[in-house]
Design a protein around this motif. Structure first.
Motif: not given
Length: 169
Positions: A60-73
């Motif tokens: 699920e991409f809705g509540n990713l931790p910060l580092l994962e969110s940074l990577c995907w963004t």
């Protein structure tokens, strides 16, 4: 094209070049600088996330931790920046490749038209539920036209000599 200013300002996928470089290869290097940095960020954050999660894709991409969110963004930003929509980075890469074979004016004309076609596609998607794409479409369409006009005017003015200017009584 004048002496290039190698300063690159990252504006969401747009390389601002104060003066056009003398050679298309120089513009290619400048246009690829931003995506290259974004790729480094993706690789570094991807390895860090992968070591922590075992290199599994998130469910699920809705509540990713910060580092994962940074990577995907940054991965999404990298792909988006390389879309050949002139004057975005991908469009500047396209123009540099075309200009090396066809000349600056013709390469810019083709890259600008490709960018405008992509902008129309963005607008269509924008009207179908992605309103931010409408703003991007407007920016790309008008930016491509402005850059094409500038290159054409510079080309015409470089071909003019004082002897060819009209004289009056």
């Amino acid at each position: 094209w004048g002496q290039p200013t190698m300063r690159r300002m990252c504006d969401g996928g747009v390389a601002r070049i104060a003066n056009l470089p003398d050679r298309p290869r120089q513009e290619l290097v400048i246009a690829l600088a931003g995506p290259a940095l974004t790729l480094v960020i993706v690789l570094l954050t991807g390895v860090a996330v992968g070591l922590r999660t075992g290199f599994e894709l998130p469910q699920e991409f809705g509540n990713l931790p910060l580092l994962e969110s940074l990577c995907w963004t940054n991965l999404i930003l990298l792909v988006f920046n390389l879309i050949p929509a002139f004057p975005m980075d991908g469009g500047r890469v396209l123009r540099a490749l075309l200009a090396s074979r066809l000349g600056l004016v013709r390469g810019t004309r083709i890259a600008a038209r490709v960018g405008q076609v992509v902008a129309v596609g963005f607008a269509i998607l924008g009207f179908n539920g992605a309103p931010m794409l409408l703003l991007i479409a407007l920016f790309v369409f008008l930016g491509a036209q402005a850059e094409l006009q500038m290159v054409q005017q510079r080309h015409v003015s470089n071909e003019q000599t004082a002897a060819r200017l009209p004289t009056t009584d």
